[in-house]
Design an enzyme around this catalytic site. Sequence first.
Site, PDB file in Angstrom:
ATOM      1  N   ASP A  89      -5.130   5.330   8.061  1.00 56.96           N
ATOM      2  CA  ASP A  89      -5.835   5.464   6.724  1.00 56.96           C
ATOM      3  C   ASP A  89      -4.800   5.578   5.579  1.00 56.96           C
ATOM      4  O   ASP A  89      -3.975   6.545   5.457  1.00 56.96           O
ATOM      5  CB  ASP A  89      -6.377   7.021   7.042  1.00 56.96           C
ATOM      6  CG  ASP A  89      -7.880   7.205   7.773  1.00 56.96           C
ATOM      7  OD1 ASP A  89      -7.743   6.229   8.465  1.00 56.96           O
ATOM      8  OD2 ASP A  89      -8.589   7.835   7.521  1.00 56.96           O
ATOM      9  N   LYS A 151     -12.907   4.425   2.437  1.00 54.53           N
ATOM     10  CA  LYS A 151     -13.031   5.884   2.752  1.00 54.53           C
ATOM     11  C   LYS A 151     -12.968   6.426   1.548  1.00 54.53           C
ATOM     12  O   LYS A 151     -12.133   6.033   0.593  1.00 54.53           O
ATOM     13  CB  LYS A 151     -11.716   6.197   3.484  1.00 54.53           C
ATOM     14  CG  LYS A 151     -11.599   7.777   3.662  1.00 54.53           C
ATOM     15  CD  LYS A 151     -10.342   8.021   4.548  1.00 54.53           C
ATOM     16  CE  LYS A 151     -10.013   9.557   4.717  1.00 54.53           C
ATOM     17  NZ  LYS A 151      -9.022   9.823   5.501  1.00 54.53           N
ATOM     18  N   LYS A 180     -15.986   5.494   5.458  1.00 52.02           N
ATOM     19  CA  LYS A 180     -15.800   6.719   5.825  1.00 52.02           C
ATOM     20  C   LYS A 180     -15.967   7.738   4.922  1.00 52.02           C
ATOM     21  O   LYS A 180     -15.362   7.628   3.767  1.00 52.02           O
ATOM     22  CB  LYS A 180     -14.537   6.739   6.470  1.00 52.02           C
ATOM     23  CG  LYS A 180     -14.103   8.227   7.154  1.00 52.02           C
ATOM     24  CD  LYS A 180     -12.767   8.130   7.563  1.00 52.02           C
ATOM     25  CE  LYS A 180     -11.892   9.397   7.946  1.00 52.02           C
ATOM     26  NZ  LYS A 180     -10.778   9.375   8.563  1.00 52.02           N
TER      27      LYS A 180
END
Length: 212
Positions: A89, A151, A180
């Site tokens: 991430d 995300k 996400k």
Amino acid sequence: MKLSKYIDHTLLKPQATEKDILKLIEEAKTYDFASVCVNPSWVKLAYENLKDTDVKVCTVVGFPLGATSTASKVYETKVAIEDGADEIDMVISVGQLKSGNDEYVKEEIKKIVEASKNKLVKVIIETCLLTEEEKVKACTLSKEAGADYVKTSTGFSTGGAKPEDIKLMRETVGKDMGVKASGGIHTKEEMEAMIENGATRIGASCGVQLVR
């Protein structure tokens, strides 16, 4: 898909101890979460304790500001993969995006995708700091660069995930990319609202209470 498999069971607080991380790992095994998301220094520990399960090891790169150099982010990614990470991430350079330096942002993501050796890459765009136009641009650049997910948030800035942001991100990237939602998701109702608007993964530090 069962609800637990949407969840990246997350502990990124700097004061988290080894005992805390091991508790997170055991909870992830018990509830069969998609992954545990931990800081890079805990990746080896997570890998050793999860290698015989289907729970993935997720870590963060350029976290939480996204303001480190591309070279630093690439190095972090390579070390994380060597240590056993399955998912990365990464935080975009928000300032570069807001300066209109699209090529910088896109090339940085591309280099991290290359360094990840086919592991999943999720791009944190930090929606709370962006205009609607910048959110669309960040998602578009992430997709063009070959990332697997976009995300919403680090959880360390001024705001977290909102259903309307998830909807915009999903509309921007289409059906073939992950979205996400993370930051501030504390109830099952909040999680379901994110999923209804297009989220395919949920980042949460309270994963257990979300599935109980």
